[in-house]
Write a protein that holds these residues in place. Structure first.
Motif, PDB file in Angstrom:
ATOM      1  N   ALA A  66       0.827  -1.206   0.000  1.00 48.03           N
ATOM      2  CA  ALA A  66       0.000   0.000   0.000  1.00 48.03           C
ATOM      3  C   ALA A  66       0.862   1.258   0.000  1.00 48.03           C
ATOM      4  O   ALA A  66       0.583   2.216  -0.735  1.00 48.03           O
ATOM      5  CB  ALA A  66      -0.930  -0.011   1.223  1.00 48.03           C
ATOM      6  N   ILE A  67       1.917   1.257   0.789  1.00 47.67           N
ATOM      7  CA  ILE A  67       2.825   2.404   0.820  1.00 47.67           C
ATOM      8  C   ILE A  67       3.487   2.597  -0.533  1.00 47.67           C
ATOM      9  O   ILE A  67       3.606   3.723  -1.037  1.00 47.67           O
ATOM     10  CB  ILE A  67       3.869   2.228   1.941  1.00 47.67           C
ATOM     11  N   GLY A  68       3.915   1.519  -1.146  1.00 48.14           N
ATOM     12  CA  GLY A  68       4.538   1.607  -2.469  1.00 48.14           C
ATOM     13  C   GLY A  68       3.584   2.142  -3.520  1.00 48.14           C
ATOM     14  O   GLY A  68       3.946   2.996  -4.342  1.00 48.14           O
ATOM     15  N   ILE A  69       2.343   1.654  -3.504  1.00 44.73           N
ATOM     16  CA  ILE A  69       1.349   2.109  -4.484  1.00 44.73           C
ATOM     17  C   ILE A  69       1.046   3.588  -4.284  1.00 44.73           C
ATOM     18  O   ILE A  69       0.964   4.353  -5.258  1.00 44.73           O
ATOM     19  CB  ILE A  69       0.074   1.243  -4.381  1.00 44.73           C
ATOM     20  N   VAL A  70       0.913   4.017  -3.054  1.00 44.11           N
ATOM     21  CA  VAL A  70       0.642   5.432  -2.780  1.00 44.11           C
ATOM     22  C   VAL A  70       1.806   6.298  -3.255  1.00 44.11           C
ATOM     23  O   VAL A  70       1.607   7.357  -3.857  1.00 44.11           O
ATOM     24  CB  VAL A  70       0.350   5.653  -1.280  1.00 44.11           C
ATOM     25  N   LEU A  76       3.085   9.932 -10.030  1.00 46.73           N
ATOM     26  CA  LEU A  76       2.323  10.068 -11.278  1.00 46.73           C
ATOM     27  C   LEU A  76       1.504  11.361 -11.273  1.00 46.73           C
ATOM     28  O   LEU A  76       1.456  12.067 -12.288  1.00 46.73           O
ATOM     29  CB  LEU A  76       1.390   8.867 -11.464  1.00 46.73           C
ATOM     30  N   VAL A  77       0.864  11.686 -10.175  1.00 47.24           N
ATOM     31  CA  VAL A  77       0.075  12.925 -10.105  1.00 47.24           C
ATOM     32  C   VAL A  77       0.997  14.127 -10.277  1.00 47.24           C
ATOM     33  O   VAL A  77       0.663  15.070 -10.986  1.00 47.24           O
ATOM     34  CB  VAL A  77      -0.698  12.994  -8.777  1.00 47.24           C
ATOM     35  N   VAL A  80       1.896  14.390 -13.962  1.00 46.50           N
ATOM     36  CA  VAL A  80       0.766  14.867 -14.767  1.00 46.50           C
ATOM     37  C   VAL A  80       0.565  16.369 -14.550  1.00 46.50           C
ATOM     38  O   VAL A  80       0.351  17.123 -15.505  1.00 46.50           O
ATOM     39  CB  VAL A  80      -0.514  14.078 -14.408  1.00 46.50           C
ATOM     40  N   LEU A  81       0.630  16.822 -13.300  1.00 42.27           N
ATOM     41  CA  LEU A  81       0.427  18.251 -13.033  1.00 42.27           C
ATOM     42  C   LEU A  81       1.572  19.090 -13.582  1.00 42.27           C
ATOM     43  O   LEU A  81       1.376  20.231 -13.989  1.00 42.27           O
ATOM     44  CB  LEU A  81       0.276  18.487 -11.518  1.00 42.27           C
ATOM     45  N   PHE A  82       2.776  18.549 -13.596  1.00 44.77           N
ATOM     46  CA  PHE A  82       3.927  19.308 -14.061  1.00 44.77           C
ATOM     47  C   PHE A  82       3.937  19.438 -15.583  1.00 44.77           C
ATOM     48  O   PHE A  82       4.256  20.505 -16.120  1.00 44.77           O
ATOM     49  CB  PHE A  82       5.202  18.620 -13.570  1.00 44.77           C
ATOM     50  N   PHE A  83       3.616  18.354 -16.288  1.00 42.01           N
ATOM     51  CA  PHE A  83       3.730  18.348 -17.739  1.00 42.01           C
ATOM     52  C   PHE A  83       2.445  18.713 -18.473  1.00 42.01           C
ATOM     53  O   PHE A  83       2.442  18.908 -19.674  1.00 42.01           O
ATOM     54  CB  PHE A  83       4.227  16.994 -18.245  1.00 42.01           C
ATOM     55  N   VAL A  84       1.327  18.803 -17.793  1.00 41.47           N
ATOM     56  CA  VAL A  84       0.055  19.124 -18.484  1.00 41.47           C
ATOM     57  C   VAL A  84      -0.369  20.534 -18.215  1.00 41.47           C
ATOM     58  O   VAL A  84       0.035  21.263 -17.440  1.00 41.47           O
ATOM     59  CB  VAL A  84      -1.048  18.153 -18.064  1.00 41.47           C
TER      60      VAL A  84
END
Length: 84
Positions: A66-70, A76-77, A80-84
Protein backbone atom coordinates in the motif's frame (compact mmCIF):
# COMPACT_ATOMS: atom_id res chain seq x y z
CA UNK A 1 -34.04 25.89 23.29
CA UNK A 2 -36.37 28.59 24.56
CA UNK A 3 -35.24 32.08 25.46
CA UNK A 4 -35.94 31.46 29.16
CA UNK A 5 -33.46 28.59 29.38
CA UNK A 6 -29.87 29.65 29.84
CA UNK A 7 -27.04 27.36 28.80
CA UNK A 8 -25.25 25.71 31.69
CA UNK A 9 -21.68 26.52 32.54
CA UNK A 10 -19.17 23.70 32.25
CA UNK A 11 -18.97 23.24 35.99
CA UNK A 12 -22.76 23.18 36.37
CA UNK A 13 -23.13 20.71 33.49
CA UNK A 14 -20.42 18.47 34.95
CA UNK A 15 -22.11 18.54 38.35
CA UNK A 16 -25.47 17.72 36.75
CA UNK A 17 -23.94 14.76 34.89
CA UNK A 18 -22.30 13.44 38.07
CA UNK A 19 -25.61 13.64 39.92
CA UNK A 20 -27.35 11.83 37.07
CA UNK A 21 -24.71 9.06 37.07
CA UNK A 22 -25.00 8.65 40.83
CA UNK A 23 -28.77 8.31 40.59
CA UNK A 24 -28.74 5.77 37.77
CA UNK A 25 -26.11 3.39 39.13
CA UNK A 26 -24.55 3.21 42.56
CA UNK A 27 -20.82 3.88 42.58
CA UNK A 28 -18.77 0.71 43.07
CA UNK A 29 -15.57 2.68 43.64
CA UNK A 30 -14.97 6.28 44.60
CA UNK A 31 -15.11 8.68 41.66
CA UNK A 32 -11.70 9.61 40.30
CA UNK A 33 -10.55 13.12 39.73
CA UNK A 34 -9.71 14.16 36.19
CA UNK A 35 -5.95 13.93 36.85
CA UNK A 36 -6.30 10.41 38.26
CA UNK A 37 -8.28 9.33 35.20
CA UNK A 38 -5.58 10.66 32.91
CA UNK A 39 -2.86 8.89 34.85
CA UNK A 40 -4.85 5.67 34.85
CA UNK A 41 -5.38 5.87 31.09
CA UNK A 42 -1.68 6.40 30.49
CA UNK A 43 -0.84 3.39 32.59
CA UNK A 44 -3.36 1.22 30.79
CA UNK A 45 -1.98 2.22 27.38
CA UNK A 46 1.59 1.40 28.30
CA UNK A 47 0.70 -1.97 29.80
CA UNK A 48 -1.49 -2.91 26.83
CA UNK A 49 1.35 -2.08 24.42
CA UNK A 50 3.44 -4.80 25.99
CA UNK A 51 0.68 -7.38 25.70
CA UNK A 52 -0.16 -6.74 22.04
CA UNK A 53 1.00 -9.41 19.60
CA UNK A 54 3.30 -8.38 16.80
CA UNK A 55 1.73 -7.60 13.43
CA UNK A 56 1.39 -10.62 11.21
CA UNK A 57 3.77 -10.95 8.24
CA UNK A 58 0.78 -10.90 5.89
CA UNK A 59 -0.32 -7.52 7.27
CA UNK A 60 3.22 -6.15 6.99
CA UNK A 61 3.38 -7.22 3.37
CA UNK A 62 0.04 -5.59 2.59
CA UNK A 63 1.09 -2.35 4.26
CA UNK A 64 4.36 -2.29 2.31
CA UNK A 65 2.45 -2.75 -0.95
CA UNK A 66 0.00 0.00 0.00
CA UNK A 67 2.83 2.40 0.82
CA UNK A 68 4.54 1.61 -2.47
CA UNK A 69 1.35 2.11 -4.48
CA UNK A 70 0.64 5.43 -2.78
CA UNK A 71 4.20 6.61 -3.48
CA UNK A 72 3.90 5.68 -7.17
CA UNK A 73 0.53 7.43 -7.44
CA UNK A 74 1.95 10.58 -5.87
CA UNK A 75 4.79 10.63 -8.41
CA UNK A 76 2.32 10.07 -11.28
CA UNK A 77 0.08 12.93 -10.11
CA UNK A 78 3.12 15.19 -9.79
CA UNK A 79 4.24 14.33 -13.33
CA UNK A 80 0.77 14.87 -14.77
CA UNK A 81 0.43 18.25 -13.03
CA UNK A 82 3.93 19.31 -14.06
CA UNK A 83 3.73 18.35 -17.74
CA UNK A 84 0.05 19.12 -18.48
Amino acid sequence: MSNEEKPLSRAAYRKQQEQHEQQTEPAKEPPLRREDKRRGNKRSHTSSDLDEPAASPKLKKRLNWAIGIVAVLIVLVYLVLFFV
